[in-house]
Design a protein around this motif. Structure first.
Motif, PDB file in Angstrom:
ATOM      1  N   MET A  11      75.653 -10.777  54.329  1.00 24.60           N
ATOM      2  CA  MET A  11      76.226  -9.440  54.137  1.00 24.60           C
ATOM      3  C   MET A  11      75.325  -8.578  53.258  1.00 24.60           C
ATOM      4  N   ILE A  12      74.688  -9.203  52.241  1.00 29.50           N
ATOM      5  CA  ILE A  12      73.803  -8.445  51.360  1.00 29.50           C
ATOM      6  C   ILE A  12      72.625  -7.867  52.141  1.00 29.50           C
ATOM      7  N   ALA A  13      72.083  -8.657  53.079  1.00 29.48           N
ATOM      8  CA  ALA A  13      70.964  -8.174  53.892  1.00 29.48           C
ATOM      9  C   ALA A  13      71.389  -6.971  54.727  1.00 29.48           C
ATOM     10  N   ILE A  14      72.600  -7.009  55.254  1.00 30.28           N
ATOM     11  CA  ILE A  14      73.113  -5.888  56.048  1.00 30.28           C
ATOM     12  C   ILE A  14      73.275  -4.650  55.176  1.00 30.28           C
ATOM     13  N   MET A  15      73.764  -4.838  53.952  1.00 31.83           N
ATOM     14  CA  MET A  15      73.934  -3.717  53.039  1.00 31.83           C
ATOM     15  C   MET A  15      72.580  -3.129  52.629  1.00 31.83           C
ATOM     16  N   ILE A  16      71.595  -3.992  52.403  1.00 30.23           N
ATOM     17  CA  ILE A  16      70.259  -3.512  52.037  1.00 30.23           C
ATOM     18  C   ILE A  16      69.662  -2.703  53.179  1.00 30.23           C
ATOM     19  N   ALA A  17      69.770  -3.219  54.393  1.00 27.60           N
ATOM     20  CA  ALA A  17      69.229  -2.519  55.563  1.00 27.60           C
ATOM     21  C   ALA A  17      69.858  -1.146  55.718  1.00 27.60           C
ATOM     22  N   THR A  18      71.165  -1.073  55.534  1.00 29.27           N
ATOM     23  CA  THR A  18      71.872   0.200  55.677  1.00 29.27           C
ATOM     24  C   THR A  18      71.433   1.207  54.616  1.00 29.27           C
ATOM     25  N   ALA A  19      71.407   0.752  53.353  1.00 31.14           N
ATOM     26  CA  ALA A  19      71.074   1.650  52.248  1.00 31.14           C
ATOM     27  C   ALA A  19      69.636   2.156  52.344  1.00 31.14           C
ATOM     28  N   VAL A  20      68.698   1.249  52.601  1.00 30.20           N
ATOM     29  CA  VAL A  20      67.287   1.631  52.656  1.00 30.20           C
ATOM     30  C   VAL A  20      67.028   2.575  53.822  1.00 30.20           C
ATOM     31  N   SER A  21      67.551   2.239  54.999  1.00 33.39           N
ATOM     32  CA  SER A  21      67.303   3.083  56.166  1.00 33.39           C
ATOM     33  C   SER A  21      67.963   4.451  56.022  1.00 33.39           C
ATOM     34  N   THR A  22      69.120   4.505  55.372  1.00 35.56           N
ATOM     35  CA  THR A  22      69.772   5.797  55.151  1.00 35.56           C
ATOM     36  C   THR A  22      68.904   6.703  54.294  1.00 35.56           C
ATOM     37  N   LEU A  23      68.376   6.164  53.209  1.00 33.17           N
ATOM     38  CA  LEU A  23      67.542   6.961  52.306  1.00 33.17           C
ATOM     39  C   LEU A  23      66.237   7.390  52.970  1.00 33.17           C
ATOM     40  N   VAL A  24      65.599   6.465  53.685  1.00 31.04           N
ATOM     41  CA  VAL A  24      64.340   6.805  54.356  1.00 31.04           C
ATOM     42  C   VAL A  24      64.586   7.870  55.414  1.00 31.04           C
ATOM     43  N   SER A  25      65.680   7.744  56.152  1.00 30.75           N
ATOM     44  CA  SER A  25      66.001   8.729  57.183  1.00 30.75           C
ATOM     45  C   SER A  25      66.347  10.085  56.579  1.00 30.75           C
ATOM     46  N   LEU A  26      67.101  10.069  55.490  1.00 32.80           N
ATOM     47  CA  LEU A  26      67.514  11.311  54.841  1.00 32.80           C
ATOM     48  C   LEU A  26      66.315  12.136  54.409  1.00 32.80           C
ATOM     49  N   PHE A  27      65.384  11.498  53.708  1.00 33.36           N
ATOM     50  CA  PHE A  27      64.210  12.217  53.211  1.00 33.36           C
ATOM     51  C   PHE A  27      63.149  12.382  54.303  1.00 33.36           C
ATOM     52  N   GLY A  28      63.065  11.419  55.215  1.00 30.02           N
ATOM     53  CA  GLY A  28      62.096  11.517  56.297  1.00 30.02           C
ATOM     54  C   GLY A  28      62.427  12.648  57.256  1.00 30.02           C
ATOM     55  N   THR A  29      63.714  12.829  57.541  1.00 28.89           N
ATOM     56  CA  THR A  29      64.120  13.918  58.430  1.00 28.89           C
ATOM     57  C   THR A  29      63.818  15.267  57.799  1.00 28.89           C
ATOM     58  N   ARG A  30      64.092  15.372  56.501  1.00 29.40           N
ATOM     59  CA  ARG A  30      63.775  16.610  55.783  1.00 29.40           C
ATOM     60  C   ARG A  30      62.284  16.922  55.876  1.00 29.40           C
ATOM     61  N   TYR A  31      61.453  15.914  55.742  1.00 28.34           N
ATOM     62  CA  TYR A  31      60.007  16.110  55.849  1.00 28.34           C
ATOM     63  C   TYR A  31      59.633  16.606  57.244  1.00 28.34           C
ATOM     64  N   LEU A  32      60.244  16.028  58.282  1.00 31.74           N
ATOM     65  CA  LEU A  32      59.943  16.438  59.652  1.00 31.74           C
ATOM     66  C   LEU A  32      60.346  17.886  59.905  1.00 31.74           C
ATOM     67  N   ILE A  33      61.467  18.308  59.334  1.00 32.47           N
ATOM     68  CA  ILE A  33      61.911  19.701  59.499  1.00 32.47           C
ATOM     69  C   ILE A  33      60.841  20.651  58.979  1.00 32.47           C
ATOM     70  N   VAL A  34      60.366  20.397  57.769  1.00 35.73           N
ATOM     71  CA  VAL A  34      59.340  21.253  57.170  1.00 35.73           C
ATOM     72  C   VAL A  34      58.038  21.165  57.966  1.00 35.73           C
ATOM     73  N   PHE A  35      57.666  19.948  58.369  1.00 39.17           N
ATOM     74  CA  PHE A  35      56.421  19.723  59.106  1.00 39.17           C
ATOM     75  C   PHE A  35      56.378  20.547  60.391  1.00 39.17           C
ATOM     76  N   PHE A  36      57.464  20.494  61.175  1.00 39.48           N
ATOM     77  CA  PHE A  36      57.476  21.212  62.453  1.00 39.48           C
ATOM     78  C   PHE A  36      57.694  22.710  62.267  1.00 39.48           C
ATOM     79  N   GLN A  37      58.466  23.096  61.261  1.00 40.30           N
ATOM     80  CA  GLN A  37      58.678  24.521  61.023  1.00 40.30           C
ATOM     81  C   GLN A  37      57.387  25.226  60.638  1.00 40.30           C
ATOM     82  N   THR A  38      56.582  24.605  59.803  1.00 41.27           N
ATOM     83  CA  THR A  38      55.336  25.221  59.357  1.00 41.27           C
ATOM     84  C   THR A  38      54.325  25.351  60.498  1.00 41.27           C
ATOM     85  N   ARG A  39      54.534  24.577  61.558  1.00 37.60           N
ATOM     86  CA  ARG A  39      53.634  24.639  62.711  1.00 37.60           C
ATOM     87  C   ARG A  39      54.226  25.428  63.865  1.00 37.60           C
ATOM     88  N   GLY A  40      55.415  25.964  63.653  1.00 34.54           N
ATOM     89  CA  GLY A  40      56.048  26.792  64.668  1.00 34.54           C
ATOM     90  C   GLY A  40      56.385  26.043  65.941  1.00 34.54           C
TER      91      GLY A  40
END
Length: 351
Positions: free
Chosen positions: A1-30
């Motif tokens: 169960m701990i491994a499942i919780m770690i996977a969920t927490a880590v992927s959520t954070l990476v996705s949260l900040f990674g998606t934000r980065y992609l928004i800026v990346f594509f917006q600046t390139r139109g």
């Protein structure tokens, strides 16, 4: 169960900040998503979304992979089965990325594969099913909760059936991805159900002795759930980014692989119930249209979420109600799975 919780927490954070980065990346390139207009029989009412950054599915896939890898720090082995699954998911994600990239460059919502893509994904799906058979000890039965109550079939039949599930689920998720947050939200619930099922298989080997590496598949599901969760923060209506084909094809194939590897290949009809409804509406629309001599349509527009928009439902209303339908369908699937377990476990306790 701990491994499942770690996977969920880590992927959520990476996705949260990674998606934000992609928004800026594509917006600046139109660079943004082109929308099919009236001339292409597309959702003209969505033209206001044209130019919204796309390919956000990159963040989902990367986040899921990182979360899955990090979860293995707690003495969890990297299973051959999950490695093959990742190979399939990444292949389809790469194909979706190529199609998205061409759409953005051409500024038209049809990439180079818009006609050939179905054939390519179909052939790839059969190949992936075959790799599962030759590379793992996967059960070659068509089952709903476990192999013991399934139908054992010849290898070639299982490969064809499993390949059809991968292909159909991948395309069904792609069809569902037409409203802000609809595909990501429903997939989040589906991955959550598979994380529970994977953990349940792992904790009850006496009942599910045919399961192969169920905990690793549970972690895989949890990682994708976290990836969808972080992405949904930015994809919720009004969306600041779309997942694109790179996300839809990856999510669809991941859900299908989870059904195959947990011996719940028929249960996916309920776990992906909203996707079945969406893809089914397209198929029905085509049958009615062709049968009427191309003069009549059952729905105002397909997939069916556009039909409800055109009869007056606000987009957010359609999304939330479809999420509710998805939740009910997934809850029913989990209930069937647990009911079968309760029945079997009760029999095992009888002296």
């Amino acid at each position: 169960m701990i491994a499942i919780m770690i996977a969920t927490a880590v992927s959520t954070l990476v996705s949260l900040f990674g998606t934000r980065y992609l928004i800026v990346f594509f917006q600046t390139r139109g660079q943004g998503q082109p929308i099919l207009g009236k001339e292409d029989h597309g959702p003209e009412h969505h033209m206001v979304k044209q130019g919204t950054p796309t390919m956000g599915g990159i963040a989902i896939v990367v986040a899921a992979f990182v979360g899955w890898v990090v979860a293995h720090v707690r003495d969890l082995a990297f299973s051959n089965q999950t490695m093959i699954v990742w190979g399939g998911v990444l292949f389809l994600a790469a194909m979706g990325f190529l199609d998205d990239y061409i759409k953005v460059r051409k500024r038209h919502n049809r990439g180079i594969f818009w006609k050939q893509k179905n054939y390519i994904t179909m052939l790839a799906s059969f190949a992936m099913a075959w790799f599962l058979v030759i590379g793992t000890g996967i059960s070659e039965t068509i089952s709903i909760t476990r192999p013991e109550i399934g139908i054992e079939v010849p290898t070639i039949v299982w490969v064809l059936f499993a390949g059809a599930i991968i292909w159909a689920t991948t395309n069904a998720v792609n069809v569902t991805d037409g409203l802000d947050g609809l595909a990501a939200g429903s997939a989040l619930m589906g991955f959550g159900a598979f994380a529970l099922i994977g953990y349940w298989l792992f904790r009850n080997p006496d009942v599910y002795d045919g399961a192969v590496n169920p905990l690793d598949m549970g972690v895989f599901a949890a990682a994708f759930a976290g990836g969808c969760l972080g992405f949904l923060w930015w994809n919720a209506a009004p969306a600041r980014i779309f997942m694109g084909d790179v996300g839809a094809l990856a999510i669809g194939s991941a859900l299908a692989f989870l059904a195959l590897t947990t011996n719940t290949m028929l249960l996916i009809i309920l776990i992906c119930g909203i996707n079945v409804m969406e893809a089914g509406s397209v198929a029905i629309q085509m049958v009615v249209f062709k049968a009427s001599g191309r003069t009549k349509r059952l729905f105002r527009m397909s997939p069916i979420h556009h039909h409800f928009e055109l009869i007056g439902w606000p987009e957010t209303t359609v999304i939330i109600r479809f999420w509710l339908l998805s939740g009910i369908s997934i809850a029913t699937a989990v209930a069937i799975f647990i009911a079968d377990f309760t029945n079997v476990a009760g029999g095992l306790r009888v002296p």
